[in-house]
Scaffold this motif. Structure first.
Motif, mmCIF file in Angstrom:
data_model
loop_
_atom_site.group_PDB
_atom_site.id
_atom_site.type_symbol
_atom_site.label_atom_id
_atom_site.label_comp_id
_atom_site.label_asym_id
_atom_site.label_seq_id
_atom_site.Cartn_x
_atom_site.Cartn_y
_atom_site.Cartn_z
ATOM 1 N N LEU A 2 0.842 -1.187 0.000
ATOM 2 C CA LEU A 2 0.000 0.000 0.000
ATOM 3 C C LEU A 2 0.878 1.238 0.000
ATOM 4 O O LEU A 2 1.870 1.289 0.723
ATOM 5 N N ALA A 3 0.510 2.228 -0.781
ATOM 6 C CA ALA A 3 1.211 3.515 -0.772
ATOM 7 C C ALA A 3 0.172 4.592 -0.485
ATOM 8 O O ALA A 3 -0.828 4.693 -1.188
ATOM 9 N N VAL A 4 0.402 5.367 0.553
ATOM 10 C CA VAL A 4 -0.535 6.419 0.946
ATOM 11 C C VAL A 4 0.219 7.732 1.134
ATOM 12 O O VAL A 4 1.441 7.749 1.228
ATOM 13 N N HIS A 5 -0.545 8.824 1.198
ATOM 14 C CA HIS A 5 0.069 10.142 1.312
ATOM 15 C C HIS A 5 -0.189 10.821 2.649
ATOM 16 O O HIS A 5 0.531 11.745 3.011
ATOM 17 N N THR A 6 -1.207 10.388 3.375
ATOM 18 C CA THR A 6 -1.520 11.015 4.660
ATOM 19 C C THR A 6 -1.730 9.956 5.731
ATOM 20 O O THR A 6 -1.989 8.787 5.438
ATOM 21 N N ARG A 7 -1.624 10.375 6.981
ATOM 22 C CA ARG A 7 -1.842 9.459 8.110
ATOM 23 C C ARG A 7 -3.264 8.905 8.082
ATOM 24 O O ARG A 7 -3.495 7.731 8.353
ATOM 25 N N ARG A 8 -4.220 9.745 7.747
ATOM 26 C CA ARG A 8 -5.612 9.294 7.677
ATOM 27 C C ARG A 8 -5.777 8.206 6.611
ATOM 28 O O ARG A 8 -6.453 7.204 6.830
ATOM 29 N N GLU A 9 -5.151 8.400 5.450
ATOM 30 C CA GLU A 9 -5.190 7.368 4.412
ATOM 31 C C GLU A 9 -4.559 6.078 4.903
ATOM 32 O O GLU A 9 -5.045 4.993 4.596
ATOM 33 N N LEU A 10 -3.477 6.182 5.653
ATOM 34 C CA LEU A 10 -2.800 5.000 6.182
ATOM 35 C C LEU A 10 -3.731 4.214 7.087
ATOM 36 O O LEU A 10 -3.906 3.006 6.921
ATOM 37 N N ASP A 11 -4.358 4.885 8.042
ATOM 38 C CA ASP A 11 -5.265 4.207 8.965
ATOM 39 C C ASP A 11 -6.428 3.551 8.221
ATOM 40 O O ASP A 11 -6.756 2.390 8.476
#
Length: 53
Positions: free
Chosen positions: A12-21
Protein backbone atom coordinates in the motif's frame (compact mmCIF):
# COMPACT_ATOMS: atom_id res chain seq x y z
CA UNK A 1 -3.92 5.08 -1.90
CA UNK A 2 -2.28 2.72 -4.35
CA UNK A 3 -2.24 -1.03 -3.93
CA UNK A 4 0.07 -3.51 -5.62
CA UNK A 5 -0.19 -7.27 -5.39
CA UNK A 6 2.60 -9.83 -5.33
CA UNK A 7 2.14 -13.57 -4.80
CA UNK A 8 2.47 -13.31 -1.03
CA UNK A 9 1.95 -9.64 -0.18
CA UNK A 10 0.05 -6.44 -0.76
CA UNK A 11 1.91 -3.14 -0.95
CA UNK A 12 0.00 0.00 0.00
CA UNK A 13 1.21 3.51 -0.77
CA UNK A 14 -0.53 6.42 0.95
CA UNK A 15 0.07 10.14 1.31
CA UNK A 16 -1.52 11.01 4.66
CA UNK A 17 -1.84 9.46 8.11
CA UNK A 18 -5.61 9.29 7.68
CA UNK A 19 -5.19 7.37 4.41
CA UNK A 20 -2.80 5.00 6.18
CA UNK A 21 -5.27 4.21 8.96
CA UNK A 22 -8.16 3.73 6.52
CA UNK A 23 -6.07 1.61 4.13
CA UNK A 24 -4.84 -0.67 6.91
CA UNK A 25 -8.36 -1.11 8.30
CA UNK A 26 -9.79 -1.98 4.88
CA UNK A 27 -6.91 -4.32 4.04
CA UNK A 28 -7.15 -6.26 7.31
CA UNK A 29 -10.93 -6.54 6.85
CA UNK A 30 -10.35 -7.86 3.33
CA UNK A 31 -7.70 -10.40 4.41
CA UNK A 32 -9.37 -11.60 7.62
CA UNK A 33 -11.60 -14.35 6.09
CA UNK A 34 -8.63 -15.93 4.28
CA UNK A 35 -6.44 -15.68 7.38
CA UNK A 36 -9.08 -17.40 9.49
CA UNK A 37 -9.65 -20.12 6.88
CA UNK A 38 -5.94 -20.79 6.46
CA UNK A 39 -5.25 -20.34 10.20
CA UNK A 40 -2.49 -17.80 9.57
CA UNK A 41 -1.78 -14.31 10.80
CA UNK A 42 -1.59 -10.98 9.02
CA UNK A 43 1.79 -9.24 9.19
CA UNK A 44 1.98 -5.48 8.67
CA UNK A 45 5.40 -3.96 7.97
CA UNK A 46 6.21 -0.33 7.30
CA UNK A 47 8.73 -0.22 4.45
CA UNK A 48 9.36 3.51 4.30
CA UNK A 49 9.18 6.08 7.02
CA UNK A 50 7.29 9.14 5.90
CA UNK A 51 6.36 12.26 7.76
CA UNK A 52 2.60 12.66 7.53
CA UNK A 53 0.95 16.05 7.57
Amino acid sequence: MTMQEAPDRLILAVHTRRELDDALDRTVTFLMPAAITERVGILVTRLALMKFV
